[in-house]
Design an enzyme around this catalytic site. Structure first.
Site, PDB file in Angstrom:
ATOM      1  CB  SER A 121      28.730   0.253   1.177  1.00 61.84           C
ATOM      2  OG  SER A 121      29.499   0.505   2.505  1.00 61.84           O
ATOM      3  CE1 TYR A 139      33.637   0.377  -2.126  1.00 59.49           C
ATOM      4  CE2 TYR A 139      33.189   1.388  -0.162  1.00 59.49           C
ATOM      5  CZ  TYR A 139      33.162   0.222  -0.814  1.00 59.49           C
ATOM      6  OH  TYR A 139      32.403  -0.932  -0.521  1.00 59.49           O
TER       7      TYR A 139
END
Length: 269
Positions: free
Chosen positions: A160, A173
């Site tokens: 990401s 995360y």
């Protein structure tokens, strides 16, 4: 003047079509919907025999049917939780036994739990990291063992842009995705001499089912228009070609690279 046709020996052999994956066996995790589904579709359309993974059998079966209809190719299913090490090992072994090899692993599955660090218990943080980092790490290890036997493999990790730029109240995360980027680079070094490349795709903001609420939020979409130089959400099919490229022979000298697909979000000040 008589023009003679060229002899068969003087006619050059046709060049192979670029970015084809014919004969390759690919496993895509978290492919029941969203970006995983789109990458599986692109790989299948390029000629690969694709097996999709997820935890929900009904969703996988529906996705496999939709993929087969879209690509004209049968799509296999491998239902297991990537955080379950034994299940992942068994699935990889079963795929290799059935098809004789495994050429491509797209480690796409990932859980989201975006909260301030103070709101996490130790167990919740460990569970998120187990799914987003440890599970993909061990699955890549199992896949690489089979790939090395054939001196060819493609390990593709979906990270990401959160691995490179941080958002507020999203530490666990972010740490897991940054860990995946580091893992990808380490695997690129460790497995290169076995004929295996390791690369990553770092998506930005895509209009997937998971983000449907944000897509419908006018204020957030206005933020996307401001923050992303292209001025819109990414369309899920736009991720597929990145996976095909990294899986193809044309990317044979690409190793240890993060291919960012975010409309320019991560480079805007």
């Amino acid at each position: 003047m008589t023009i003679l046709p060229p002899s068969a020996s003087s006619v050059p052999a046709p060049l192979p079509r670029p970015f084809r994956l014919d004969g390759r066996i690919a496993l895509v995790t978290g492919a029941g919907r969203g970006l995983g589904f789109e990458m599986a579709k692109a790989l299948a359309a390029a000629g690969a025999q694709v097996i999709i993974n997820g935890r929900h059998m009904g969703r996988l079966e529906a996705a496999a049917t939709a993929l087969a209809a879209a690509t004209g190719r049968p799509v296999g299913i491998a239902p297991f939780d990537v955080a379950d090490t034994a299940a992942g090992r068994a699935a990889i072994a079963a795929i290799a036994a059935e098809h004789g090899r495994l050429d491509i692993l797209v480690n796409n599955v990932g859980a989201r739990d975006r909260r301030p660090l103070k709101d996490f218990t130790a167990g919740e943080a460990e569970a998120l990291i187990a799914t987003d980092l440890v599970g993909p790490m061990l699955l890549a290890r199992e896949a690489a063992e089979h790939m090395a036997a054939h001196r060819h493999g493609r390990l593709i990790t979906v990270t990401s842009i959160a691995a490179h730029i941080a958002n507020r109240h999203d530490p666990v995360y972010t740490a897991a995705k940054a860990g995946l980027s580091g893992l990808m680079r380490a695997l690129a070094v460790d497995y290169a001499r076995a004929g295996i490349t390791s690369n990553a795709i770092a998506p930005g903001m895509f209009a997937t089912e998971t983000n449907a609420g944000l897509v419908a939020d006018a204020a957030f979409s206005a933020f996307v228009d401001t923050r992303v130089p292209i001025g819109r959400w990414g369309h899920p099919p736009e991720i597929g070609a990145a996976a095909v490229f990294l899986a193809s022979n044309e990317a044979s000298f690409v190793n240890g690279h993060v291919l960012v697909v975010d409309g320019g979000q991560s480079i805007r000040m």
